[in-house]
Design an enzyme around this catalytic site. Structure first.
Site, PDB file in Angstrom:
ATOM      1  N   LYS A   1       0.900  -1.281  -0.041  1.00  0.00           N
ATOM      2  CA  LYS A   1       0.104  -0.029  -0.054  1.00  0.00           C
ATOM      3  C   LYS A   1       0.807   1.147  -0.043  1.00  0.00           C
ATOM      4  O   LYS A   1       0.739   2.376  -0.950  1.00  0.00           O
ATOM      5  CB  LYS A   1      -0.954   0.111   1.202  1.00  0.00           C
ATOM      6  CG  LYS A   1      -1.844   1.067   1.288  1.00  0.00           C
ATOM      7  CD  LYS A   1      -3.179   0.704   2.110  1.00  0.00           C
ATOM      8  CE  LYS A   1      -2.970   0.404   3.310  1.00  0.00           C
ATOM      9  NZ  LYS A   1      -3.067   1.954   4.182  1.00  0.00           N
TER      10      LYS A   1
ATOM     11  N   ARG B   1       2.911   5.924  -3.130  1.00  0.00           N
ATOM     12  CA  ARG B   1       3.952   6.711  -3.615  1.00  0.00           C
ATOM     13  C   ARG B   1       4.128   6.601  -5.226  1.00  0.00           C
ATOM     14  O   ARG B   1       4.526   7.693  -5.882  1.00  0.00           O
ATOM     15  CB  ARG B   1       5.249   6.388  -2.871  1.00  0.00           C
ATOM     16  CG  ARG B   1       5.025   6.805  -1.458  1.00  0.00           C
ATOM     17  CD  ARG B   1       5.888   6.008  -0.447  1.00  0.00           C
ATOM     18  NE  ARG B   1       6.109   6.572   0.841  1.00  0.00           N
ATOM     19  CZ  ARG B   1       5.302   6.459   1.630  1.00  0.00           C
ATOM     20  NH1 ARG B   1       4.263   5.452   1.579  1.00  0.00           N
ATOM     21  NH2 ARG B   1       5.594   6.955   3.121  1.00  0.00           N
TER      22      ARG B   1
ATOM     23  N   GLY C   1      -5.034   7.737   5.659  1.00  0.00           N
ATOM     24  CA  GLY C   1      -4.248   8.816   6.393  1.00  0.00           C
ATOM     25  C   GLY C   1      -3.050   8.992   5.594  1.00  0.00           C
ATOM     26  O   GLY C   1      -2.683  10.140   5.455  1.00  0.00           O
TER      27      GLY C   1
ATOM     28  N   SER D   1       7.120   9.095  12.471  1.00  0.00           N
ATOM     29  CA  SER D   1       6.171   8.869  11.547  1.00  0.00           C
ATOM     30  C   SER D   1       6.835   9.010  10.234  1.00  0.00           C
ATOM     31  O   SER D   1       7.199   9.956   9.756  1.00  0.00           O
ATOM     32  CB  SER D   1       5.071   9.863  11.814  1.00  0.00           C
ATOM     33  OG  SER D   1       4.235   9.828  10.657  1.00  0.00           O
TER      34      SER D   1
ATOM     35  N   GLN E   1       4.944   9.075   7.645  1.00  0.00           N
ATOM     36  CA  GLN E   1       4.139   9.716   6.674  1.00  0.00           C
ATOM     37  C   GLN E   1       4.494  11.345   7.244  1.00  0.00           C
ATOM     38  O   GLN E   1       4.318  12.156   6.080  1.00  0.00           O
ATOM     39  CB  GLN E   1       2.349   9.813   7.349  1.00  0.00           C
ATOM     40  CG  GLN E   1       2.003   8.454   6.978  1.00  0.00           C
ATOM     41  CD  GLN E   1       0.698   8.085   7.407  1.00  0.00           C
ATOM     42  OE1 GLN E   1      -0.017   8.912   8.330  1.00  0.00           O
ATOM     43  NE2 GLN E   1      -0.140   6.819   7.100  1.00  0.00           N
TER      44      GLN E   1
ATOM     45  N   ASP F   1       2.054  -1.176  11.853  1.00  0.00           N
ATOM     46  CA  ASP F   1       0.646  -1.593  11.249  1.00  0.00           C
ATOM     47  C   ASP F   1       0.442  -3.046  11.530  1.00  0.00           C
ATOM     48  O   ASP F   1      -0.796  -3.538  11.243  1.00  0.00           O
ATOM     49  CB  ASP F   1       0.696  -1.533   9.798  1.00  0.00           C
ATOM     50  CG  ASP F   1       0.837   0.038   9.365  1.00  0.00           C
ATOM     51  OD1 ASP F   1       0.397   0.833  10.011  1.00  0.00           O
ATOM     52  OD2 ASP F   1       1.098   0.221   8.221  1.00  0.00           O
TER      53      ASP F   1
ATOM     54  N   LYS G   1      -4.700   5.494  14.736  1.00  0.00           N
ATOM     55  CA  LYS G   1      -4.584   4.831  13.531  1.00  0.00           C
ATOM     56  C   LYS G   1      -6.233   4.873  13.295  1.00  0.00           C
ATOM     57  O   LYS G   1      -6.655   5.607  13.604  1.00  0.00           O
ATOM     58  CB  LYS G   1      -3.726   3.489  13.611  1.00  0.00           C
ATOM     59  CG  LYS G   1      -2.417   3.423  13.863  1.00  0.00           C
ATOM     60  CD  LYS G   1      -1.628   3.968  12.762  1.00  0.00           C
ATOM     61  CE  LYS G   1      -0.149   3.987  13.084  1.00  0.00           C
ATOM     62  NZ  LYS G   1       0.554   4.708  11.964  1.00  0.00           N
TER      63      LYS G   1
HETATM   64  C1  S3P Z   1       2.728   4.824   6.171  1.00  0.00           C
HETATM   65  C2  S3P Z   1       3.407   4.888   7.415  1.00  0.00           C
HETATM   66  C3  S3P Z   1       2.703   4.450   8.837  1.00  0.00           C
HETATM   67  C4  S3P Z   1       1.726   3.571   8.608  1.00  0.00           C
HETATM   68  C5  S3P Z   1       0.647   3.699   7.646  1.00  0.00           C
HETATM   69  C6  S3P Z   1       1.453   3.851   6.168  1.00  0.00           C
HETATM   70  C7  S3P Z   1       3.207   5.288   5.064  1.00  0.00           C
HETATM   71  O1  S3P Z   1       2.197   5.603   9.437  1.00  0.00           O
HETATM   72  O2  S3P Z   1       1.140   3.111   9.874  1.00  0.00           O
HETATM   73  O3  S3P Z   1      -0.294   2.583   7.383  1.00  0.00           O
HETATM   74  O4  S3P Z   1       2.780   4.763   3.870  1.00  0.00           O
HETATM   75  O5  S3P Z   1       4.034   6.231   5.056  1.00  0.00           O
HETATM   76  P1  S3P Z   1       2.761   6.839  10.348  1.00  0.00           P
HETATM   77  O6  S3P Z   1       3.995   7.298   9.583  1.00  0.00           O
HETATM   78  O7  S3P Z   1       1.833   7.894  10.821  1.00  0.00           O
HETATM   79  O8  S3P Z   1       3.219   5.933  11.531  1.00  0.00           O
END
Ligand code: S3P
Length: 737
Positions: free
Chosen positions: A324, A329, A397, A470, A472, A618, A645
């Site tokens: 995913k 990306r 998210g 994080s 993200q 995750d 989450k």
């Molecule tokens: C992700 C980063 C993680 C993960 C999410 C996907 C990503 O979140 O939990 O399912 O693709 O960068 P966080 O960066 O908020 O921990």
């Protein structure tokens, strides 16, 4: 509730089909037809659709009382005359409804006639029809699984609404209510506009002398497109005039779009044409799959429940869907690259598709996905266009936080929205650093979505120390850094997934990683490339745990991404005693992959090392299930991120495990789980995909069946989960309602 006497005024297709359906359901003691035409009345009696038939409401009005209903199903503009008869001749104990396709004009007519809308009048509209008309076309199934919209006003009595709702439900319709205004706008766009266009197209072609052969050679497209131009002319005449303003505004939008298409054809603008066509195809496919046979184009997600039988083991070679994080990306970087990016193994789950749709909405031509293949026609760092409305990112998210960074430096305004779960998640973690970079960005109340970005900001590079581990947030700041003046750096408190950095390098963009700090200089270019997305280790986890906890199991999970920043789950399970081996190790597009062989082995409880937490963030719902099956106590600390989450994964998992008899105690930043017997029972996943899949796997070791509620969101990351689980040996039934 049922009806004593039902009087149907106007006995065309709509009225006669209602009579046919109610007759079959034995819902009315008597059905009385009112119509001007002698022939219609005769047919109504002959077909057994009415017990009595009259020319005018006045012939029967005095007889009507409490328990009786009048349903007016005449053309919209004739409704007022019937309402006048009702007002002067009928007791106010009789509930009255109508079927007109426009509600504003009927409401205004009722106000003229009665002074104010009487309590017994329920305005309604069945969204069903056919190109056939008249009493002889009556179809008792016309309303089955179709929607009826009721538009009660303040003065309408609740019991009158209930009476009409039950009547429509008796013929199989789904009844919903909305305001008069909303109804008229929605119908102008989804029904009235298509009818205008279909009538106009047929009229244009049929009366063009050069096209006299058109009907002889008319192919499927013409026939499909113009089906609705055979609908009842009087009815549609009335609808256009009664809903004039809303129809005109929908028509203006369409005319403008058509004009642009004309210009694109004139200029042989392939990008524009492909853009419009691929976006439309995606939207149309989405509607068709979402709505099935439903008539009104409004998204309603289904309720999905899993019922999993206890026991069993898993075996076989399985390939879980694409990663995913990497799928998201690939679309984002492919879109802002120069040239074409071809992606294979793309995850066709709702989250990654939300990202894909967002970029289509910003003018990027994206072909596919076809069997995991996607072709992105990159527009360059500055080629995105303003979307036509807010970007809806569903449950994702990752889409929202990464897009916030990528869009912070664009020239246009944008609003990012999401579903109920996403709308509760914290967004200041991205808006804060992006504001420091000079973005005009704000969140709604309590730092939650929607995120609003005002375009035109000049971004400046910053050195940012992440307050939490994080990926993200790291990615969001790095993507904004592409648009910033100077060198942006991000320092993380613990290692997090590094797909953004790896993929940027794959697109030829320089990113330096020095210890815990990543740096890049803004203003460069990305070059389109080929991306092979490995199978998602997060999805593979459910089968790893399945094999690890059920005696006699052995699975091979094919081509799984084993990026060192993602294999926390493997290391944790190994510490617990799991038997996991890597086969056929290789590298695709900068990401290491391998086949994973997992065999059953008894597990023991452990204290999960803190440094592994972000690397398995995750996977904890599934790890908790492994812990419940292990001997002894497993303790997780330092994982407060789990509380924000897709759900509060600490609380929701503790509640679910306890419901299944497991000794699990939630702590502020983790959980303590004692290996215990898992009983059957019912758990609620709270719409969290990973929780739904984790409890599915738990059934392999439970003593009774496990029912898991609210599982529709499994489609966000693992669309075919239940069929793959079945193939592996889990006895799962998916119930959709
Ligand atoms: C992700 C980063 C993680 C993960 C999410 C996907 C990503 O979140 O939990 O399912 O693709 O960068 P966080 O960066 O908020 O921990």
């Amino acid at each position: 509730m049922s009806i004593n006497k039902l009087v149907i005024v106007g006995f065309g297709l709509i009225g006669a089909s209602l009579a046919a359906g109610l007759r079959r359901a034995h819902y009315c003691r008597e059905i009385i037809a009112i119509a001007r035409s002698e022939n219609t009345l005769e047919k109504a009696l002959e077909l057994g659709l009415a017990d009595r038939a009259f020319h005018a409401l006045s012939d029967i009005a005095q007889e009507l009382d409490d328990g009786d209903v009048i349903c007016i199903s005449v053309p919209t503009l004739s409704t007022k005359a019937v309402l006048e008869d009702v007002a002067s001749q009928v007791s106010d104990k009789v509930v009255v409804t109508d079927c007109a396709s426009v509600k504003g004009s009927v409401r205004d007519a009722a106000r003229d006639v009665f002074g104010e809308i009487p309590k017994q009048l329920v305005l309604g509209h069945p969204i069903a029809g056919s190109e056939q008309s008249g009493v002889t076309a009556a179809n008792p199934d016309l309303y089955q699984q179709h929607r009826v919209i009721l538009t009660p006003v303040e003065s309408t009595a609740a019991e009158s609404v209930e009476c009409i709702k039950c009547m429509w439900q008796a013929v199989g319709a789904e009844v919903l209510t909305m305001s008069v205004e909303e109804h008229d706008e929605v119908l102008a766009a989804t029904s009235h506009l298509p009818h205008v266009i279909a009538y106009s197209l047929v009229d244009t072609l049929a009366h063009d002398s050069e096209n006299e052969n058109i009907f002889r050679y008319a192919a499927g497209g013409f026939k499909d497109f113009t089906r609705i131009a055979s609908s009842d002319p009087t009815m549609w005449h009335d609808i256009m005039l009664s809903n004039k303003d809303s129809v005109l505004s929908a028509l203006s939008l369409f005319e403008n779009n058509l004009k642009q298409l004309r210009i694109a054809i004139e200029n042989e603008d392939s990008d524009y044409l492909l853009g419009v066509f691929t976006r439309s195809k995606a939207a149309r496919d989405h509607f068709v799959s979402r709505l099935g046979k439903k008539a009104l184009m409004k998204h309603q997600s289904n309720d999905v429940t899993y019922v999993v039988q206890p026991g069993g083991r898993v075996s076989g070679e399985l390939r879980v869907p694409g990663d995913k994080s990497i799928s998201h990306r690939s679309i984002m970087l492919g879109s802002i690259a120069d040239g074409i990016t071809e992606v294979s193994g793309f995850l066709e789950g709702e989250d990654a598709l939300a990202t894909l749709q967002a970029f289509r909405d910003m003018g990027v031509v994206i072909e596919g996905p076809n069997d995991g293949n996607v072709k992105v026609h990159g527009v360059g760092l500055h080629g995105l266009q303003a979307p036509p409305g807010p970007l809806y990112l569903g449950n994702s998210g990752t889409s929202m936080r990464l897009l916030a960074g990528l869009l912070a430096g664009q020239s246009f305004d944008v609003v990012l929205t999401g579903d109920e779960s996403l709308s509760k998640r914290p967004m200041t973690r991205v808006s804060n650093p992006l504001s420091q970079m000079g973005a005009n960005i704000s969140t709604a109340d309590k730092g939650c979505p929607p995120i609003t970005i005002t375009g035109g900001a000049k971004l400046k590079a910053i050195d940012y120390s992440l307050p939490m581990a994080s990926a993200q947030v790291k990615s969001s700041v790095l993507l904004a850094g592409l648009y910033a003046d100077g060198e942006t750096s991000v320092t993380e408190p613990a290692v997090t997934r590094d797909h953004t950095e790896r993929m940027l390098r794959g697109f030829g963009y320089d990113v330096i990683t020095e210890g815990d700090t990543m740096r890049l200089v803004g203003g460069g270019t990305l070059k389109g490339t080929a991306i092979e997305v490995p199978a998602d280790i997060s999805s593979a986890t459910f089968f790893m745990v399945a094999a690890a906890i059920s005696p006699g199991s052995e699975v091979i999970l094919k081509h799984v991404g084993i990026n060192p920043t993602r294999i926390g789950v493997i290391n944790i399970l190994r510490l617990m005693g799991a038997d996991i081996g890597f086969l056929n190790k290789t590298e695709v597009g900068g990401e290491p992959v391998a086949d994973l062989r997992v065999r059953y082995a008894p597990l023991i409880g452990i204290d999960i090392p803190k440094e592994l937490v972000p690397l398995a963030i995750d996977e904890f719902p599934a790890i908790f299930v492994a812990a419940a099956c292990a001997q002894g106590v497993t303790r997780l600390t330092g994982a407060e991120e789990l509380r924000v989450k897709e759900s509060d994964r600490i609380q929701v998992m503790a509640d679910g495990l306890q419901a299944l008899g497991v000794k699990a105690t939630a702590t502020p930043d983790g959980m303590v789980i004692e290996g215990s017997e898992i009983t059957g029972g019912e758990v609620d996943s709270h719409g969290d995909h990973r929780i739904a899949m984790s409890f599915t796997v738990a059934a392999l070791r439970s003593s009774g069946p496990i029912t898991i509620k609210d599982c529709a969101n499994v489609a966000t990351s693992f669309p075919d989960f239940s069929s793959l689980a079945t193939k592996a040996g889990i006895s799962i039934e998916e119930i959709t309602s």
